[in-house]
Design a protein around this motif. Structure first.
Motif, PDB file in Angstrom:
ATOM      1  N   MET B  97       0.941  -1.343  -0.035  1.00  0.00           N
ATOM      2  CA  MET B  97      -0.097   0.319   0.003  1.00  0.00           C
ATOM      3  C   MET B  97       1.116   1.372  -0.278  1.00  0.00           C
ATOM      4  SD  MET B  97      -2.688   0.801  -0.516  1.00  0.00           S
ATOM      5  CE  MET B  97      -4.279  -0.622  -0.444  1.00  0.00           C
ATOM      6  N   ILE B  98       0.656   2.072  -0.249  1.00  0.00           N
ATOM      7  CA  ILE B  98       1.450   3.589  -0.845  1.00  0.00           C
ATOM      8  C   ILE B  98       0.566   5.093  -0.039  1.00  0.00           C
ATOM      9  CG2 ILE B  98       1.705   5.680  -2.572  1.00  0.00           C
ATOM     10  CD1 ILE B  98       2.820   2.403  -4.369  1.00  0.00           C
ATOM     11  N   THR B  99       1.520   4.766   0.987  1.00  0.00           N
ATOM     12  CA  THR B  99       0.446   6.652   1.122  1.00  0.00           C
ATOM     13  C   THR B  99       1.560   7.621   0.352  1.00  0.00           C
ATOM     14  OG1 THR B  99       2.204   6.746   2.870  1.00  0.00           O
ATOM     15  CG2 THR B  99       0.506   5.224   3.091  1.00  0.00           C
ATOM     16  N   ILE B 100       0.729   9.008   1.120  1.00  0.00           N
ATOM     17  CA  ILE B 100       0.733  10.270   0.511  1.00  0.00           C
ATOM     18  C   ILE B 100       2.656  10.705   0.484  1.00  0.00           C
ATOM     19  CG2 ILE B 100       0.825  12.473   0.402  1.00  0.00           C
ATOM     20  CD1 ILE B 100      -1.937  11.179  -0.487  1.00  0.00           C
ATOM     21  N   GLY B 101       2.771   9.903   1.640  1.00  0.00           N
ATOM     22  CA  GLY B 101       3.793   9.866   2.604  1.00  0.00           C
ATOM     23  C   GLY B 101       5.285   9.906   1.596  1.00  0.00           C
ATOM     24  N   ASP B 102       4.684   8.294   0.829  1.00  0.00           N
ATOM     25  CA  ASP B 102       5.729   7.486   1.095  1.00  0.00           C
ATOM     26  C   ASP B 102       5.726   7.867  -1.253  1.00  0.00           C
ATOM     27  OD1 ASP B 102       6.236   5.292   2.782  1.00  0.00           O
ATOM     28  OD2 ASP B 102       3.642   4.889   1.458  1.00  0.00           O
ATOM     29  N   PHE B 263      -4.924   9.085   3.975  1.00  0.00           N
ATOM     30  CA  PHE B 263      -4.023  11.062   4.278  1.00  0.00           C
ATOM     31  C   PHE B 263      -4.474  11.928   5.720  1.00  0.00           C
ATOM     32  CE2 PHE B 263      -2.991  15.358   3.320  1.00  0.00           C
ATOM     33  CZ  PHE B 263      -1.592  15.470   3.728  1.00  0.00           C
ATOM     34  N   ASP B 264      -3.895  11.837   6.287  1.00  0.00           N
ATOM     35  CA  ASP B 264      -4.616  12.924   7.376  1.00  0.00           C
ATOM     36  C   ASP B 264      -2.936  13.542   8.169  1.00  0.00           C
ATOM     37  OD1 ASP B 264      -6.062  13.386   9.786  1.00  0.00           O
ATOM     38  OD2 ASP B 264      -7.061  11.772  10.721  1.00  0.00           O
ATOM     39  N   LEU B 265      -2.907  14.615   8.264  1.00  0.00           N
ATOM     40  CA  LEU B 265      -1.403  14.768   8.513  1.00  0.00           C
ATOM     41  C   LEU B 265      -1.240  15.044   9.971  1.00  0.00           C
ATOM     42  CD1 LEU B 265       1.080  15.853   7.220  1.00  0.00           C
ATOM     43  CD2 LEU B 265      -0.483  17.385   6.718  1.00  0.00           C
ATOM     44  N   ALA B 266      -2.212  15.297  10.663  1.00  0.00           N
ATOM     45  CA  ALA B 266      -1.955  15.726  12.086  1.00  0.00           C
ATOM     46  C   ALA B 266      -2.794  14.631  12.525  1.00  0.00           C
ATOM     47  CB  ALA B 266      -4.048  16.649  12.104  1.00  0.00           C
ATOM     48  N   SER B 267      -3.342  13.443  12.532  1.00  0.00           N
ATOM     49  CA  SER B 267      -2.885  11.894  13.197  1.00  0.00           C
ATOM     50  C   SER B 267      -1.990  11.451  12.939  1.00  0.00           C
ATOM     51  CB  SER B 267      -3.545  11.086  12.432  1.00  0.00           C
ATOM     52  OG  SER B 267      -3.749  10.702  11.087  1.00  0.00           O
ATOM     53  N   ASP B 268      -0.811  12.575  12.583  1.00  0.00           N
ATOM     54  CA  ASP B 268       0.224  12.015  11.971  1.00  0.00           C
ATOM     55  C   ASP B 268       1.738  12.541  12.870  1.00  0.00           C
ATOM     56  OD1 ASP B 268       0.308   9.947   9.933  1.00  0.00           O
ATOM     57  OD2 ASP B 268       0.586  11.022   8.650  1.00  0.00           O
ATOM     58  N   HIS B 269       0.625  14.027  13.967  1.00  0.00           N
ATOM     59  CA  HIS B 269       1.162  14.456  14.458  1.00  0.00           C
ATOM     60  C   HIS B 269       0.098  14.709  15.749  1.00  0.00           C
ATOM     61  CE1 HIS B 269       3.249  15.732  10.780  1.00  0.00           C
ATOM     62  NE2 HIS B 269       4.465  15.885  11.532  1.00  0.00           N
ATOM     63  N   GLY B 270      -0.019  13.761  16.229  1.00  0.00           N
ATOM     64  CA  GLY B 270      -1.058  13.643  17.746  1.00  0.00           C
ATOM     65  C   GLY B 270      -1.918  14.397  18.263  1.00  0.00           C
ATOM     66  N   GLY B 271      -2.602  14.299  16.618  1.00  0.00           N
ATOM     67  CA  GLY B 271      -4.066  15.163  16.352  1.00  0.00           C
ATOM     68  C   GLY B 271      -4.122  16.702  15.820  1.00  0.00           C
ATOM     69  N   SER B 272      -2.779  16.856  16.099  1.00  0.00           N
ATOM     70  CA  SER B 272      -2.333  18.416  15.744  1.00  0.00           C
ATOM     71  C   SER B 272      -2.023  18.451  14.214  1.00  0.00           C
ATOM     72  CB  SER B 272      -1.756  19.002  16.986  1.00  0.00           C
ATOM     73  OG  SER B 272      -1.360  20.522  17.203  1.00  0.00           O
ATOM     74  N   LEU B 273      -2.822  19.950  13.948  1.00  0.00           N
ATOM     75  CA  LEU B 273      -2.257  19.514  12.514  1.00  0.00           C
ATOM     76  C   LEU B 273      -1.512  21.200  12.821  1.00  0.00           C
ATOM     77  CD1 LEU B 273      -2.773  19.292   9.544  1.00  0.00           C
ATOM     78  CD2 LEU B 273      -4.540  21.041   9.424  1.00  0.00           C
ATOM     79  N   ALA B 274      -0.905  21.979  13.671  1.00  0.00           N
ATOM     80  CA  ALA B 274       0.096  22.687  14.241  1.00  0.00           C
ATOM     81  C   ALA B 274       0.820  22.264  13.717  1.00  0.00           C
ATOM     82  CB  ALA B 274      -0.812  23.803  15.199  1.00  0.00           C
ATOM     83  N   LYS B 275       1.058  21.263  14.844  1.00  0.00           N
ATOM     84  CA  LYS B 275       2.009  19.928  15.612  1.00  0.00           C
ATOM     85  C   LYS B 275       2.918  20.254  13.958  1.00  0.00           C
ATOM     86  CE  LYS B 275       1.473  18.865  20.103  1.00  0.00           C
ATOM     87  NZ  LYS B 275       1.118  18.329  20.890  1.00  0.00           N
ATOM     88  N   ALA B 276       2.236  19.608  12.522  1.00  0.00           N
ATOM     89  CA  ALA B 276       2.499  19.247  11.669  1.00  0.00           C
ATOM     90  C   ALA B 276       2.988  20.333  11.087  1.00  0.00           C
ATOM     91  CB  ALA B 276       1.385  18.252  10.999  1.00  0.00           C
ATOM     92  N   PHE B 277       3.586  21.255  11.509  1.00  0.00           N
ATOM     93  CA  PHE B 277       4.077  22.487  10.468  1.00  0.00           C
ATOM     94  C   PHE B 277       4.468  23.687  11.474  1.00  0.00           C
ATOM     95  CE2 PHE B 277      -0.197  22.165   8.114  1.00  0.00           C
ATOM     96  CZ  PHE B 277       0.330  21.178   7.108  1.00  0.00           C
ATOM     97  N   ALA B 278       5.181  23.065  12.771  1.00  0.00           N
ATOM     98  CA  ALA B 278       6.067  23.767  14.001  1.00  0.00           C
ATOM     99  C   ALA B 278       7.422  24.086  13.608  1.00  0.00           C
ATOM    100  CB  ALA B 278       5.727  23.009  15.573  1.00  0.00           C
TER     101      ALA B 278
END
Lengths: 353, 353
Positions: B97-102, B263-278
């Motif tokens: 399986m391929i993700t957006i991250g891949d 794809f769920d960018l926040a879920s890769d950062h403990g549910g915080s989308l802001a943290k994804a861009f810290a």
């Protein structure tokens, strides 16, 4: 040509002596005559059981309620799965194309058969609402009142598009066999299931889907990273699709979606929707739902504008809900009070106790 | 496991001496690396030809533009139709399986290969925009600026639902053969065509469909009352479906839609989308379209709010248009001025002449 048709119907309550308390319920695309009875295939309650019964909005102690399976349907009224007497085989695609007008004409024959001079009310949602509008236009003298819910006077390009996707899904299934599948022991289960899934997404609002499912996972804690139904919304849709094929005929689905696509009440009246209702004495209660994107409020307003132009007696309510088009099949409190209030005052005008 | 991957890409313009003028374009679900070249199968101009070229917004006299086929695709980058060296047969569903991250990691390998230290801009619409957000989150130091267009930081329940309909349409086609169709001489044309039709309806707004087609008839004066494409919108959709299958691999469609669903960018950062861009120093230009109901403006605003919370440098424009999600693939004037203006000021900061 069809020489003869059968009509399957259910009734609830009792016709009063002066035959003034009869309500015709028109069902939607995948509905049936089991409005308030156990559906024989699914074993579930009828689609408007919460509306119909003693003391309910459609009070069976006061009203005589008639609900017939539409022409082209697959629950007893003549449709593509029935035997063509000319060939001794199921009609399949040899059944003539059916319009909303044909469905209503068949219901009018049933009305004659039941010796009901006019309906106290004709009522229905979605395609049922199309029939209501057709009734009020074609037989105004037979409709004391009309309640079109979550509907439109014509099918939009987007709605035709979604229907075409569904039809192509059915026809792409090799088990469809050009519509001649009845005697083969196979039927287009996969194609019809996909059609139902596509349609079902349009019956819900984005916010209803979000509230109901969001990105919640199905019976698991982590993503499986595969093509199983990881998300609840996926298994919900698959369930909707798979169950539908047990109770519905694929060719009926083709005919009925086509009837909706062809519906354009104004075009039958020189392009003027107001002319479709000219001189009407029917009392109208038009109901729409704020989050319905399949039959948006703007299309109900088009109907209301035409009724106003025809100097009709019309009340209109847009009900605030996030439940989408499906709201008419759910126990939406404001729908109950709106229709209940309208029937109450209309019953008074009609002299029904 | 995949031991080795191929990447297919096109470039436009010339990399400058200090390697500061490279732009990465990320394509959408059914796009490819032929952003401004003739697509070899369809013979048509690239999907962003109006944006790319001498003197255009993505000025090939100033910028070096790279566009690669995504991982899992079917135009040269490793995907399900390629040969698995372990078996000597096409991967089919044996591809992991391929993700957006891949996809983004593969693009980062291409970046290393091209010896580009950082991108002047990473840019793309729809799933391309998801890659842009992933880039900015995973490799902020490699993104001087980022332009996510008509996209979201996670796929909604409604979007997953529509994708699931498409996947079920493909998998319902017997010619899909569990994904092992490559050597059979048959492929799931009908199923993939239905999937494309269903998706295509979601790319257009209701008003665009109404304006473009309404209830207009296809090359005829009257309704035929049959299952042919009576309405223009039907033949348009059929055309979209049939043409798509010639240029796209059905298994790729399954993999790529699944990558979007996951794809769920926040879920890769403990549910915080802001943290994804810290801590980001990337300059952002977020673009949405008012009539896009697939990736509505509210989802772009969620991204903007997270970027604001991360104290990022961000500008946001919602472009008024009735063209729906597809607007990013059309020469929408306000999109051109928005992106043009952003690139102009960003180029000044970067010291690109």
């Amino acid at each position: 040509m069809m020489s003869d048709i059968s009509m399957a119907y259910n009734t609830y309550g009792t016709l009063n002596e002066d035959k003034s308390n009869a309500i015709l319920l028109c069902h939607a695309l995948t509905g049936d005559q089991y409005a308030a009875s156990r559906q024989p295939i699914t074993g579930k309650d009828g689609w408007w059981s919460f509306m119909i019964g003693p003391g309910k909005i459609l009070d069976t102690d006061r009203y005589f309620i008639v609900c017939s399976n539409i022409l082209g349907g697959c629950m007893g009224t003549t449709g593509p799965l029935d035997i063509d007497p000319d060939t001794g085989k199921p009609y399949g695609l040899n059944l003539p194309m059916i319009t909303i007008g044909d469905m209503v004409r068949a219901q009018a024959l049933l009305q004659d058969y039941l010796e009901i001079p006019d309906w106290f009310a004709v009522m229905g949602g979605s395609m049922g609402g199309m029939q209501v509008l057709q009734w009020a236009s074609a037989y105004p003298e037979r409709c004391f009142s009309a309640v079109p819910i979550a509907t439109a006077a014509k099918h939009s390009a987007q709605n035709i598009a979604f229907h075409e996707v569904g039809r192509q899904a059915v026809m792409a299934d090799p088990d469809w066999q050009g519509g001649n599948y009845y005697e083969s022991g196979r039927k287009p289960r996969a194609g019809l299931s996909v059609a139902r899934m596509a349609a079902h997404v349009t019956y819900l609002s984005e916010s209803a889907l979000h509230r109901k499912f969001g990105r919640n996972l199905q019976d698991r804690e982590d993503l499986t990273y595969g093509f199983d139904a990881d998300f609840q919304v996926e298994s919900y849709l698959r369930y909707q699709g798979i169950n539908f094929v047990d109770r519905f005929d694929a060719n009926s689905y083709l005919y009925i979606t086509r009837a909706m696509d062809y519906f354009d009440l104004a075009s039958d009246h020189g392009g003027s929707l107001a002319k479709a209702f000219a001189g009407t004495n029917t009392r109208f209660c038009v109901v729409s739902f704020s989050s319905d994107w399949l039959f948006p409020t703007s299309e109900s307003k088009d109907v209301v504008r035409a009724l106003n132009a025809a100097a009709a007696n019309v009340s209109f309510v847009e009900i605030e809900t996030d439940k989408g088009h499906d709201a008419f099949l759910l126990e939406t409190p404001e729908m109950l009070t709106t229709i209940g209030g309208f029937l109450e005052s209309t019953a008074k005008s009609r002299g029904i106790a």
